[in-house]
Design a protein around this motif. Sequence first.
Motif, short mmCIF file in Angstrom:
data_model
loop_
_atom_site.label_atom_id
_atom_site.label_comp_id
_atom_site.label_asym_id
_atom_site.label_seq_id
_atom_site.Cartn_x
_atom_site.Cartn_y
_atom_site.Cartn_z
N THR A 185 58.99 28.48 64.01
CA THR A 185 57.79 27.67 64.22
C THR A 185 58.00 26.27 63.63
OG1 THR A 185 56.55 29.69 64.00
CG2 THR A 185 55.29 27.66 63.96
N ALA A 186 58.66 26.21 62.47
CA ALA A 186 58.91 24.91 61.86
C ALA A 186 59.80 24.05 62.73
CB ALA A 186 59.54 25.12 60.48
N THR A 188 64.56 35.81 52.34
CA THR A 188 63.16 35.90 51.98
C THR A 188 62.26 35.16 52.96
OG1 THR A 188 63.55 34.05 50.53
CG2 THR A 188 63.47 36.22 49.52
N LEU A 189 62.87 34.36 53.83
CA LEU A 189 62.06 33.56 54.73
C LEU A 189 61.95 34.27 56.08
CD1 LEU A 189 60.62 30.91 54.37
CD2 LEU A 189 62.59 29.77 55.37
N TYR A 207 59.97 33.92 61.78
CA TYR A 207 58.83 33.29 62.45
C TYR A 207 58.56 31.91 61.86
CZ TYR A 207 54.07 32.12 63.68
OH TYR A 207 52.97 31.45 64.12
N ASP A 208 58.60 31.81 60.52
CA ASP A 208 58.36 30.52 59.86
C ASP A 208 59.41 29.50 60.26
OD1 ASP A 208 56.14 31.42 58.55
OD2 ASP A 208 57.24 32.06 56.77
N LYS A 209 60.67 29.97 60.25
CA LYS A 209 61.77 29.04 60.57
C LYS A 209 61.62 28.51 61.98
CE LYS A 209 65.27 31.17 57.68
NZ LYS A 209 66.47 32.00 57.69
N GLU A 240 51.08 40.63 54.86
CA GLU A 240 51.18 39.21 55.23
C GLU A 240 50.56 38.97 56.60
OE1 GLU A 240 55.35 38.18 55.03
OE2 GLU A 240 55.78 39.31 56.85
N LYS A 279 48.33 35.86 55.78
CA LYS A 279 48.87 34.56 56.18
C LYS A 279 48.80 34.30 57.68
CE LYS A 279 52.99 34.50 54.12
NZ LYS A 279 54.33 34.05 53.74
N TYR A 280 49.01 35.39 58.47
CA TYR A 280 49.29 35.15 59.89
C TYR A 280 48.17 35.61 60.81
CZ TYR A 280 53.99 34.41 58.08
OH TYR A 280 55.06 33.94 57.39
#
Lengths: 297, 431
Positions: free
Chosen positions: B89-90, B81-82, B85-87, B104, B108-109
């Motif tokens: 960037t984090a 579900t993640l 890109y989020d992973k 999204e 969000k982006y």
Amino acid sequence: MVNRKRKILDWGNSILFLGPTTFFFVITVIIPFIYGIYLTFHSMSTPTDPLVFSGVENYVQAINDTRFWESLWITIKFVFATTILINIVGFCLAYLVTLVIERAKVQNFLRSAYFTPNLIGGLVLGFIWQFVFVQILPAIGDFTGIKWLELGWLGDPVMAFWALVIVTVWQQSGYMMIIFIAGLISIPKDLMEAATIDGAGPLKRLRYVILPLMVPSFVVTIFLSLRNAFMIYDLNLSLTDGGPYNSTLMATMHVVNKAFIEYDYGTGQAEAIVLFIIVAVITGLQVYFSKKKEIEA
Amino acid sequence: MKRFIYFLFVSVFVLVLVGCGGQKETADEGGTGDSGDSQVKIVITNGKGEISEQFNEAAKTFMEAYPDIEVEVHSKAVGDTLNPYDKLTASGVTVTIAMFEPYEAMTKYKDIALDLSDEKWNEETSDALTDEEGRVIGFPFAIEGMGLVYNEDVVKNAVGDDFDPFAINTRDRLIELLDKIKESGIEHPVAYQTEAWSVGNHYSSLFLNQEGDPAAMLDKLANGSIKLIENEVWNGYYDTLDLLISEEYNAYGERPLGQYYDSAHVAVGNGESAILFNGNWAFDSLQALEGTNFGFMPVPVDNNPDNPLNNKIAVGPTQVLFINKNATPEEQEAAKTFLNWLVYEEAGQDFLVNKAQIISAFKNNPYTVTNPLGVAISEAIANGQTMPFSTNYINAGEWSTIVGPEVQKYIAGEITREDLAAFFEDYFKNQ
């Protein structure tokens, strides 16, 4: 001097045997859990956003989330139904394959047969049983003319709920059976003989000898079935997916949906903590009170 | 002895730790080594986990053609579900090209998007994602569409070989077709799965197309200026839904809800039924028999054959590519090269359509997918028989967990049409 050496050796032994488990338990359970609690006091819209302290806002939202409480109520009904049924069925199976059937070969065959469902993962089980409830049972209904079987079970809120209960009982009673067998075997033979000589029939022996001595097993099995029922997710997802219209949506699934489908991470995580506290309190009370009932043989 | 075991354990443990640490170090060294020479490294996230292998192959092919660009692909695992890109960037990696779903991407982006309005490939497509100011920000990577999916063999058997799906452009004509299919010996012409995402996200968003631009329609709904219960199109879609789930035509009519996805697709696939509502992705579940052909019909909303909604299927990009504003200019240039490679070069076109089986948004791409539903979509695009993919404009998460179940209640008869209209009005107002 000898004492000190002993102590060091004991430490070595402890680390040797407990170290790896503790290490993995800490990195996979304890640290994420504490970090999870820490996260509930912050808000973030994506996992990459910087954390902003938000106090108890997530908890306020969690408590105001009516869908969470609805799903919790469904879960409690489910816990109630499965805990009772799993323990009754599990105990009956154990009684059957230990005291009723005495031929070792048949005993072993039946024990493995009843245990097998527990080896299949919840997801797979859900898809198999979905086929049973949606296609096989209606086919049987058509063939035999039994009216209430003719339609798929999973479209009716009541039947879908019982479908979940049936599959859970089928999956877990075999596991509980193993625990009950261990309990039954450890009942001292002389007690049973004494009871027989005193004129107690099978029912009286069950009521006054076997059940009181089985309380420790019940403490464990009730604890396990409570916890499993509260935490059910995989079967819920693959069998009914919460449907029809969210009538079988359990608390864990609501938490996952909240966090990872509606992307409301903070509220979802706060709801998870609330759920944890509820489950911890209920199972804690259960263990405390049933421990009091235990007696020594 | 004990001490020996203890020693053994500790040394194994230390070795494992050292081993892990060591690996990481070499990886880091590799990274710095590359950036030293003139090579540019771009990081691409792929949100379609099912084509991760093909994407990696494509990256290799691309790097052979452009040796001074290094491509690193991170695919999302199917079911994760993640977003990768989020992973990334984090963990401090700057993603150069990111793949998002349009909703999204727009919410969000949208702040990370580089303006792509001046790119040449805009000439070849009308499906690029634009922001409120009309700037192109998203490269349309994958096109998908939805409508009434029909089994061509069954339908042709009932009405003859000259069947034209786009001639079914009124509700009465659909009823006529269903009756003819019944006469040809099919007991239940429709087998519709009625899952929450299907009746919610997909079916119930179709009415947003009534004025052409779904975004404008959403604005009106948000300020409460539309009474849905009096809205003809909104009612029309539910009249058609009533027809699709009726006992007369639907295989599950007596109990229209209940996890029928597999059962419905097998039934339409092997010809026991003829029609269901879904998108091109349904082909995987439909192909029960070798060689069966499938196509799309529009969902009729009333009896006016000139109503554009009756003559179009919903088609649009379901994955778009962003170039990250925060990447260096060199990386952005390399990223643009990659996008051009996808559109203009034979190898890129081949990867997109033949290898990954994605319906291309670009007119100049000569290939077609093997999926007959994909072919039907390509034809509809060519003939101008498409309207916006309305699902792109709604919050997919909330629609599948809140709105979809409410529509299911309507299907089960738990709530009335009025209740549903009131629920929708409330929902849109509180957005």
